[in-house]
Design an enzyme around this catalytic site. Structure first.
Site, PDB file in Angstrom:
ATOM      1  N   ASP A  14      39.105  36.166  34.650  1.00 24.55           N
ATOM      2  CA  ASP A  14      39.580  37.633  34.860  1.00 24.55           C
ATOM      3  C   ASP A  14      38.476  38.613  35.020  1.00 24.55           C
ATOM      4  O   ASP A  14      37.788  38.571  33.966  1.00 24.55           O
ATOM      5  CB  ASP A  14      40.747  37.978  33.821  1.00 24.55           C
ATOM      6  CG  ASP A  14      41.602  38.955  34.182  1.00 24.55           C
ATOM      7  OD1 ASP A  14      41.679  39.628  35.199  1.00 24.55           O
ATOM      8  OD2 ASP A  14      42.622  39.189  33.501  1.00 24.55           O
ATOM      9  N   ASP A  15      38.392  39.138  36.179  1.00 24.31           N
ATOM     10  CA  ASP A  15      37.350  40.426  36.281  1.00 24.31           C
ATOM     11  C   ASP A  15      36.026  39.796  36.237  1.00 24.31           C
ATOM     12  O   ASP A  15      35.067  40.658  35.875  1.00 24.31           O
ATOM     13  CB  ASP A  15      37.569  41.297  35.102  1.00 24.31           C
ATOM     14  CG  ASP A  15      38.669  42.232  35.342  1.00 24.31           C
ATOM     15  OD1 ASP A  15      39.647  41.727  35.894  1.00 24.31           O
ATOM     16  OD2 ASP A  15      38.784  43.245  34.635  1.00 24.31           O
TER      17      ASP A  15
ATOM     18  N   HIS B  93      49.628  36.771  37.153  1.00 20.12           N
ATOM     19  CA  HIS B  93      49.788  38.059  36.303  1.00 20.12           C
ATOM     20  C   HIS B  93      50.967  38.214  35.554  1.00 20.12           C
ATOM     21  O   HIS B  93      52.170  38.136  36.429  1.00 20.12           O
ATOM     22  CB  HIS B  93      49.621  39.359  37.133  1.00 20.12           C
ATOM     23  CG  HIS B  93      49.343  40.415  36.071  1.00 20.12           C
ATOM     24  ND1 HIS B  93      47.954  40.829  35.623  1.00 20.12           N
ATOM     25  CD2 HIS B  93      49.848  41.396  35.490  1.00 20.12           C
ATOM     26  CE1 HIS B  93      47.828  41.903  34.841  1.00 20.12           C
ATOM     27  NE2 HIS B  93      49.163  42.182  34.752  1.00 20.12           N
TER      28      HIS B  93
ATOM     29  N   ASP C 123      39.576  36.450  40.070  1.00 22.66           N
ATOM     30  CA  ASP C 123      40.421  37.408  40.661  1.00 22.66           C
ATOM     31  C   ASP C 123      39.828  38.570  41.410  1.00 22.66           C
ATOM     32  O   ASP C 123      40.357  38.937  42.448  1.00 22.66           O
ATOM     33  CB  ASP C 123      41.902  37.799  39.872  1.00 22.66           C
ATOM     34  CG  ASP C 123      41.475  38.641  38.717  1.00 22.66           C
ATOM     35  OD1 ASP C 123      40.236  38.811  38.262  1.00 22.66           O
ATOM     36  OD2 ASP C 123      42.452  39.023  37.823  1.00 22.66           O
ATOM     37  N   HIS C 124      38.767  38.829  40.816  1.00 22.45           N
ATOM     38  CA  HIS C 124      38.061  39.972  41.453  1.00 22.45           C
ATOM     39  C   HIS C 124      36.774  40.427  40.796  1.00 22.45           C
ATOM     40  O   HIS C 124      36.674  39.490  39.639  1.00 22.45           O
ATOM     41  CB  HIS C 124      39.093  41.295  41.837  1.00 22.45           C
ATOM     42  CG  HIS C 124      39.544  41.737  40.639  1.00 22.45           C
ATOM     43  ND1 HIS C 124      38.915  42.088  39.447  1.00 22.45           N
ATOM     44  CD2 HIS C 124      40.881  41.757  40.486  1.00 22.45           C
ATOM     45  CE1 HIS C 124      39.796  42.356  38.443  1.00 22.45           C
ATOM     46  NE2 HIS C 124      40.969  42.049  39.047  1.00 22.45           N
TER      47      HIS C 124
ATOM     48  N   CYS D 282      44.252  42.864  39.386  1.00 19.73           N
ATOM     49  CA  CYS D 282      44.846  41.510  38.944  1.00 19.73           C
ATOM     50  C   CYS D 282      45.998  41.152  39.692  1.00 19.73           C
ATOM     51  O   CYS D 282      46.030  40.049  40.409  1.00 19.73           O
ATOM     52  CB  CYS D 282      45.041  41.362  37.285  1.00 19.73           C
ATOM     53  SG  CYS D 282      43.634  42.083  36.350  1.00 19.73           S
TER      54      CYS D 282
END
Length: 522
Positions: free
Chosen positions: A11-12, A104, A300-301, A50
């Site tokens: 995540d992130d 998510h 996810d990014h 997300c």
């Protein structure tokens, strides 16, 4: 017989990893995976937030097709009953398992992580997840706060643990079960960190003395940045420690020393994550499955760490959209290990010195929407067909394209590739492009600019990243008809990668770019 799949999504996480050339980070276990993987150094998410990103790469379709730009709809009901990557593996005889944050949670995955469509058994969520935003961070005064920067003593945490530790334990438990029952599996493991709050075991701070931490190379808001492009990092502002700084909205900078602390804690959280990944891969070795399991690692990014005066994700810049992406394929990206040899021995970031270079590295620009078809091809399944122009009624298709032809590219293959033009108009030698997009409620930063709800979206920023440039147009958008009006351009951005790698100098106004608009509309 077919290969198993271990799909790790973080995540992130922007690619601050040793294998991506970061000199400060300690990420020996992910680097060791990279050393035996095909690593893509220019991989991009389709939307830097997300839920939309995860639904996009898990269905292989873009946000304009899932119609999810926020957190509040379930694509099967709202857009079309699209098959997902785990569902496709499940329908092809795999036991599919979800641990941690893969979809998510909430409406966007039907409050069930898309079970039973996607998974063979109900997904696992760590019990400590529910304390994620509680006051568990000790302040200088000894009191507990809900801070952004949150190194903790794990024994003092509720349940004496943290979500990612629990997820690793559960994933290892499942690997042991899968070893005994000998069924092919698709195991997805979703880690929470380095998502905020930056909460991790405090000993990881030792790896990053504050004096080694620099500021972003461009901690100012660029002069020619259109205001619609700026994200005001509301989620960061709402944390107790940031609130106490009374930073002016929307452009007021954070104090330099606090910027360094955020960056330090982001790095510490990455090393804590690396330990979890190391334990997981070591367990794959222990159960003897490293030689017949494909491992995918991605995020996810990304996340801004002060670049352009911004924090968090919520934008179209590389720092928010670029992600790590690597594929370990036994016998393809690496020679099969001899019987009993360890592929992924656990490496301790506190004592391990020196990194390893990736096995193969591609500079080609690729998109997360391509992971589904790529993984299908690597596993020997039929690659889902390319989606038609409108695909709301098509259950199985992809808007990505398999990138297996970028693995181990030798001279002969590129020659063949020239003839291998299929009807999707995509030749392998054509310029590779990654599309990302981000919605905004208004032309100037508002309280809801980062995460506008669908009904409040008025502008969509469509961004196109090639090897040479990033080009973005912010256009009028109607949330009722889901229509973007490319004739009504509110603002534009153009950054040349070679001369301006950090994307600080917007030359949109001084370029003639009818050709670009033609390209983006395809």
């Amino acid at each position: 017989d077919g290969m198993n799949v271990l799909f790790i999504v973080v995540d992130d996480l922007r690619p601050i990893l040793g294998c991506y050339g970061d000199k400060l980070v300690k990420s020996p276990n992910i680097d060791q995976l990279a050393a035996q993987s095909m690593v893509f150094s220019n991989a991009y998410a389709q939307q830097a937030v997300c839920a939309p990103s995860r639904v996009s790469f898990l269905t292989g379709r873009r946000p304009d097709t899932t119609r999810l730009y926020d957190f509040y709809s379930y694509w099967r009901v709202h857009a079309g009953n699209y098959s997902t990557m785990p569902q496709y593996f499940k329908e092809n005889g795999y036991v599919t398992l979800s641990v941690g944050k893969v979809f998510h949670p909430g409406v966007s995955s039907n409050y069930s992580d898309d079970y039973p469509y996607s998974w063979s058994i109900p997904p696992f969520h760590p019990s400590a997840e529910k304390f994620e935003n509680d006051k568990t961070c000790r302040g200088k005064d000894g009191k507990l706060y809900a801070n952004l920067v949150c190194p903790v003593n794990v024994t003092e945490m509720p349940g004496g643990t943290l979500p990612d530790i629990q997820s690793t334990e559960e994933a290892i438990r499942l690997l042991n079960i899968m070893k005994t029952n000998r069924q092919k599996f698709f195991l997805a493991v979703g880690y929470h960190k380095p998502h905020i709050p930056l909460r991790y075991p405090q000993e990881f701070l030792k790896l990053y003395p504050l004096e080694n931490i620099t500021l972003a190379p461009d901690p100012w808001v660029p002069k020619k940045l259109p205001s619609v492009a700026y994200n005001p990092w509301m989620d960061v502002r709402q944390r107790d420690d940031v609130k106490a700084l009374n930073v002016s909205f929307p452009y007021g900078p954070l104090p330099d020393d606090f910027q360094r602390q955020i960056r330090q804690s982001y790095y510490a959280a990455v090393s804590y994550l690396d330990v979890q990944v190391g334990r997981l891969l070591n367990a794959l070795d222990n159960v003897g499955l490293s030689n017949n399991t494909i491992v995918v690692f991605t995020a996810d990014h990304g996340w801004s760490l002060g670049e352009h005066g911004e924090w968090a994700k919520y934008s179209n810049f590389d720092v928010a959209t670029r992600v790590p992406l690597m594929f370990y394929v036994p016998g393809m990206t690496t020679f099969p290990a001899s019987q009993g040899a360890r592929v992924f021995p656990y490496l301790d970031p506190f004592s391990h010195i020196g990194g390893s270079a990736p096995q193969g590295q591609s500079e080609k620009v690729v998109e997360l929407v391509s992971v589904f078809p790529t993984l299908a091809e690597l596993a020997g399944l039929q690659v889902p067909p390319a989606c038609p122009e409108t695909s709301f009624g098509v259950v199985l298709c992809t808007e990505g394209t398999s990138i297996v032809h970028y693995f181990n590219v030798s001279e002969e293959e590129t020659e063949e590739g020239k003839e291998a033009c299929d009807d999707t108009d995509r030749c392998f030698n054509e310029e590779a492009v990654a599309f990302s997009q981000y919605p905004r409620p208004a032309d100037t930063p508002q309280w809801n600019s980062d995460k506008p709800k669908l009904k409040d979206i008025r502008i969509m920023g469509y961004s196109m990243r090639t090897a040479d440039y990033r080009y973005t147009v912010w256009v009028q958008f109607d949330p009722n008809s889901f229509r973007a009006d490319f004739k009504d351009v509110h603002a534009g951005e153009l950054y040349m990668v070679e001369t301006d790698p950090n994307q600080d100098y917007n030359i949109y106004k001084n370029a003639s770019h009818g050709w670009l608009l033609k390209k983006i509309l395809g």
